[in-house]
Scaffold this motif. Sequence first.
Motif, PDB file in Angstrom:
ATOM      1  N   LEU A   1      56.348  20.504 -87.123  1.00  0.00           N
ATOM      2  CA  LEU A   1      54.926  20.367 -87.452  1.00  0.00           C
ATOM      3  C   LEU A   1      54.373  19.026 -86.977  1.00  0.00           C
ATOM      4  O   LEU A   1      53.217  18.938 -86.548  1.00  0.00           O
ATOM      5  CB  LEU A   1      54.728  20.537 -88.959  1.00  0.00           C
ATOM      6  CG  LEU A   1      55.012  21.946 -89.496  1.00  0.00           C
ATOM      7  CD1 LEU A   1      55.009  21.956 -91.019  1.00  0.00           C
ATOM      8  CD2 LEU A   1      53.999  22.947 -88.964  1.00  0.00           C
ATOM      9  N   LYS A   2      55.193  17.976 -87.030  1.00  0.00           N
ATOM     10  CA  LYS A   2      54.765  16.671 -86.512  1.00  0.00           C
ATOM     11  C   LYS A   2      54.516  16.752 -85.013  1.00  0.00           C
ATOM     12  O   LYS A   2      53.567  16.143 -84.481  1.00  0.00           O
ATOM     13  CB  LYS A   2      55.820  15.607 -86.800  1.00  0.00           C
ATOM     14  CG  LYS A   2      55.783  15.038 -88.208  1.00  0.00           C
ATOM     15  CD  LYS A   2      56.722  13.849 -88.355  1.00  0.00           C
ATOM     16  CE  LYS A   2      56.227  12.645 -87.579  1.00  0.00           C
ATOM     17  NZ  LYS A   2      57.101  11.458 -87.789  1.00  0.00           N
ATOM     18  N   ALA A   3      55.365  17.512 -84.308  1.00  0.00           N
ATOM     19  CA  ALA A   3      55.213  17.666 -82.858  1.00  0.00           C
ATOM     20  C   ALA A   3      53.918  18.397 -82.502  1.00  0.00           C
ATOM     21  O   ALA A   3      53.415  18.266 -81.385  1.00  0.00           O
ATOM     22  CB  ALA A   3      56.414  18.404 -82.279  1.00  0.00           C
ATOM     23  N   MET A   4      53.379  19.164 -83.441  1.00  0.00           N
ATOM     24  CA  MET A   4      52.100  19.856 -83.227  1.00  0.00           C
ATOM     25  C   MET A   4      50.907  18.958 -83.524  1.00  0.00           C
ATOM     26  O   MET A   4      49.762  19.363 -83.347  1.00  0.00           O
ATOM     27  CB  MET A   4      52.016  21.103 -84.119  1.00  0.00           C
ATOM     28  CG  MET A   4      53.039  22.151 -83.808  1.00  0.00           C
ATOM     29  SD  MET A   4      52.862  23.564 -84.940  1.00  0.00           S
ATOM     30  CE  MET A   4      54.423  24.397 -84.677  1.00  0.00           C
ATOM     31  N   GLY A   5      51.192  17.738 -84.009  1.00  0.00           N
ATOM     32  CA  GLY A   5      50.113  16.798 -84.296  1.00  0.00           C
ATOM     33  C   GLY A   5      49.639  16.794 -85.731  1.00  0.00           C
ATOM     34  O   GLY A   5      48.619  16.171 -86.045  1.00  0.00           O
ATOM     35  N   LEU A   6      50.352  17.456 -86.622  1.00  0.00           N
ATOM     36  CA  LEU A   6      49.959  17.476 -88.027  1.00  0.00           C
ATOM     37  C   LEU A   6      50.364  16.170 -88.700  1.00  0.00           C
ATOM     38  O   LEU A   6      51.442  15.623 -88.419  1.00  0.00           O
ATOM     39  CB  LEU A   6      50.590  18.656 -88.765  1.00  0.00           C
ATOM     40  CG  LEU A   6      49.819  19.996 -88.686  1.00  0.00           C
ATOM     41  CD1 LEU A   6      49.932  20.589 -87.288  1.00  0.00           C
ATOM     42  CD2 LEU A   6      50.334  20.983 -89.733  1.00  0.00           C
ATOM     43  N   GLY A   7      49.521  15.692 -89.609  1.00  0.00           N
ATOM     44  CA  GLY A   7      49.838  14.508 -90.387  1.00  0.00           C
ATOM     45  C   GLY A   7      50.701  14.857 -91.581  1.00  0.00           C
ATOM     46  O   GLY A   7      50.907  16.038 -91.895  1.00  0.00           O
TER      47      GLY A   7
ATOM     48  N   GLU B   1      45.443  30.285 -91.507  1.00  0.00           N
ATOM     49  CA  GLU B   1      44.236  29.542 -91.868  1.00  0.00           C
ATOM     50  C   GLU B   1      44.401  28.052 -91.612  1.00  0.00           C
ATOM     51  O   GLU B   1      43.513  27.391 -91.051  1.00  0.00           O
ATOM     52  CB  GLU B   1      43.900  29.795 -93.338  1.00  0.00           C
ATOM     53  CG  GLU B   1      42.628  29.097 -93.798  1.00  0.00           C
ATOM     54  CD  GLU B   1      42.320  29.370 -95.261  1.00  0.00           C
ATOM     55  OE1 GLU B   1      41.524  28.619 -95.841  1.00  0.00           O
ATOM     56  OE2 GLU B   1      42.889  30.332 -95.820  1.00  0.00           O
ATOM     57  N   LEU B   2      45.553  27.517 -92.003  1.00  0.00           N
ATOM     58  CA  LEU B   2      45.802  26.090 -91.808  1.00  0.00           C
ATOM     59  C   LEU B   2      45.899  25.729 -90.328  1.00  0.00           C
ATOM     60  O   LEU B   2      45.382  24.705 -89.879  1.00  0.00           O
ATOM     61  CB  LEU B   2      47.092  25.687 -92.522  1.00  0.00           C
ATOM     62  CG  LEU B   2      47.040  25.710 -94.057  1.00  0.00           C
ATOM     63  CD1 LEU B   2      48.443  25.553 -94.639  1.00  0.00           C
ATOM     64  CD2 LEU B   2      46.137  24.599 -94.576  1.00  0.00           C
ATOM     65  N   LEU B   3      46.544  26.606 -89.548  1.00  0.00           N
ATOM     66  CA  LEU B   3      46.696  26.337 -88.123  1.00  0.00           C
ATOM     67  C   LEU B   3      45.367  26.464 -87.382  1.00  0.00           C
ATOM     68  O   LEU B   3      45.076  25.677 -86.469  1.00  0.00           O
ATOM     69  CB  LEU B   3      47.737  27.290 -87.519  1.00  0.00           C
ATOM     70  CG  LEU B   3      49.180  27.040 -87.965  1.00  0.00           C
ATOM     71  CD1 LEU B   3      50.099  28.140 -87.452  1.00  0.00           C
ATOM     72  CD2 LEU B   3      49.672  25.679 -87.474  1.00  0.00           C
ATOM     73  N   LEU B   4      44.551  27.432 -87.759  1.00  0.00           N
ATOM     74  CA  LEU B   4      43.231  27.581 -87.134  1.00  0.00           C
ATOM     75  C   LEU B   4      42.364  26.353 -87.399  1.00  0.00           C
ATOM     76  O   LEU B   4      41.621  25.899 -86.520  1.00  0.00           O
ATOM     77  CB  LEU B   4      42.533  28.839 -87.656  1.00  0.00           C
ATOM     78  CG  LEU B   4      43.018  30.173 -87.085  1.00  0.00           C
ATOM     79  CD1 LEU B   4      42.373  31.337 -87.821  1.00  0.00           C
ATOM     80  CD2 LEU B   4      42.715  30.264 -85.585  1.00  0.00           C
ATOM     81  N   GLN B   5      42.466  25.820 -88.607  1.00  0.00           N
ATOM     82  CA  GLN B   5      41.716  24.606 -88.943  1.00  0.00           C
ATOM     83  C   GLN B   5      42.173  23.438 -88.072  1.00  0.00           C
ATOM     84  O   GLN B   5      41.352  22.661 -87.565  1.00  0.00           O
ATOM     85  CB  GLN B   5      41.922  24.262 -90.424  1.00  0.00           C
ATOM     86  CG  GLN B   5      41.187  22.991 -90.864  1.00  0.00           C
ATOM     87  CD  GLN B   5      41.455  22.668 -92.331  1.00  0.00           C
ATOM     88  OE1 GLN B   5      41.878  23.516 -93.104  1.00  0.00           O
ATOM     89  NE2 GLN B   5      41.208  21.424 -92.693  1.00  0.00           N
ATOM     90  N   LYS B   6      43.500  23.321 -87.870  1.00  0.00           N
ATOM     91  CA  LYS B   6      44.026  22.227 -87.045  1.00  0.00           C
ATOM     92  C   LYS B   6      43.639  22.413 -85.583  1.00  0.00           C
ATOM     93  O   LYS B   6      43.320  21.436 -84.882  1.00  0.00           O
ATOM     94  CB  LYS B   6      45.546  22.173 -87.179  1.00  0.00           C
ATOM     95  CG  LYS B   6      46.136  20.878 -86.621  1.00  0.00           C
ATOM     96  CD  LYS B   6      45.641  19.669 -87.394  1.00  0.00           C
ATOM     97  CE  LYS B   6      46.164  18.371 -86.831  1.00  0.00           C
ATOM     98  NZ  LYS B   6      45.655  17.203 -87.563  1.00  0.00           N
ATOM     99  N   ILE B   7      43.649  23.644 -85.108  1.00  0.00           N
ATOM    100  CA  ILE B   7      43.236  23.912 -83.721  1.00  0.00           C
ATOM    101  C   ILE B   7      41.790  23.497 -83.503  1.00  0.00           C
ATOM    102  O   ILE B   7      41.445  22.885 -82.493  1.00  0.00           O
ATOM    103  CB  ILE B   7      43.429  25.412 -83.394  1.00  0.00           C
ATOM    104  CG1 ILE B   7      44.925  25.728 -83.289  1.00  0.00           C
ATOM    105  CG2 ILE B   7      42.707  25.783 -82.094  1.00  0.00           C
ATOM    106  CD1 ILE B   7      45.231  27.200 -83.203  1.00  0.00           C
ATOM    107  N   SER B   8      40.937  23.799 -84.483  1.00  0.00           N
ATOM    108  CA  SER B   8      39.517  23.420 -84.389  1.00  0.00           C
ATOM    109  C   SER B   8      39.368  21.904 -84.320  1.00  0.00           C
ATOM    110  O   SER B   8      38.580  21.370 -83.529  1.00  0.00           O
ATOM    111  CB  SER B   8      38.758  23.977 -85.591  1.00  0.00           C
ATOM    112  OG  SER B   8      37.405  23.567 -85.564  1.00  0.00           O
ATOM    113  N   GLU B   9      40.140  21.192 -85.155  1.00  0.00           N
ATOM    114  CA  GLU B   9      40.088  19.732 -85.154  1.00  0.00           C
ATOM    115  C   GLU B   9      40.559  19.164 -83.821  1.00  0.00           C
ATOM    116  O   GLU B   9      39.974  18.213 -83.293  1.00  0.00           O
ATOM    117  CB  GLU B   9      40.952  19.185 -86.298  1.00  0.00           C
ATOM    118  CG  GLU B   9      40.390  19.480 -87.680  1.00  0.00           C
ATOM    119  CD  GLU B   9      41.337  19.050 -88.787  1.00  0.00           C
ATOM    120  OE1 GLU B   9      42.401  18.470 -88.452  1.00  0.00           O
ATOM    121  OE2 GLU B   9      41.024  19.279 -89.973  1.00  0.00           O
ATOM    122  N   LYS B  10      41.622  19.754 -83.262  1.00  0.00           N
ATOM    123  CA  LYS B  10      42.158  19.267 -81.986  1.00  0.00           C
ATOM    124  C   LYS B  10      41.157  19.489 -80.850  1.00  0.00           C
ATOM    125  O   LYS B  10      41.032  18.660 -79.937  1.00  0.00           O
ATOM    126  CB  LYS B  10      43.480  19.967 -81.668  1.00  0.00           C
ATOM    127  CG  LYS B  10      44.659  19.489 -82.516  1.00  0.00           C
ATOM    128  CD  LYS B  10      44.963  18.017 -82.268  1.00  0.00           C
ATOM    129  CE  LYS B  10      46.121  17.523 -83.105  1.00  0.00           C
ATOM    130  NZ  LYS B  10      46.375  16.076 -82.913  1.00  0.00           N
TER     131      LYS B  10
END
Length: 272
Positions: free
Chosen positions: A55-61, A80-89
């Motif tokens: 998960l760190k390698a995907m850029g998650l804090g 849902e959590l991954l879609l939110q992170k994709i939007s932020e990225k």
Amino acid sequence: MFRIGEFAVLTSISIHMLRNYDKIGLLSPDHTDPWTGYRYYSESQLIRANRIQSLKAMGLGLKEITQMLESDSSNNCYKELLLQKISEKKEEIKKCKEELKKLELSLEKVNHEDNYIFDVAVKKLPVRNVVSYRSKIHTYSEESRLWNYLGKACKENSIKIVPNGFAAAIWHERNHGEHTLDIEVVFEVDTQAKGIEGLTFYHLPACEVASIAFQGQYYEIGNIISHLGRWIDRNNYKVCGNPYSIYYLSPGNTSKEEDYLTEICFPIKKKK
């Protein structure tokens, strides 16, 4: 069971980070010896450690990783959590592209020896309560007459000017046929009043501006205005209000021209 050093080697997580993970409750030792304080990790904890690294390698804090690992393990929750992170990225990528464009433009300008390439700031100015005096003049050097009138009128009518507050000259239309400049000078004040001849009280609205602050004599203003105009156009903005100059140090509070501190501002908004 593995001691912390052994577990660090197996997981490629440093001892320092393992202690930090324990502190925040992300990955705690399976057992801590009450006498020696040694931390021991079980074989099954390798799975959680690997998930953290993935998960760190995907850029998650770390907070996001904790949320992922402690949430309902259903695919919908993860999705849902991954879609939110994709939007932020995607937003980060958009911002990085904008910053890259500015860097490339700055590099181009360095090659052309532009004096103000690193001086343009985009910022939001708050709403201000102001008193103003507006009149037509023939040259910018006559602007001092407007300031003298406004300052005298404020003093005679006990209008309280905010100490170290906003003081600016707003540039309205320029009549080339009559060779006149329509200038409004304003002071920031605590309260509004009515019925004072020649003065207007109002709220100067909040706005986003592109600005350049500079120190020294006023002969540079023309070059600065030209530079701001080019910068605004090249960075996909457009002017959406009357430009103005904010005076921090001026003839009113210093006698040394080299100490004058002025900021030229253009209200802007993004082009559609």
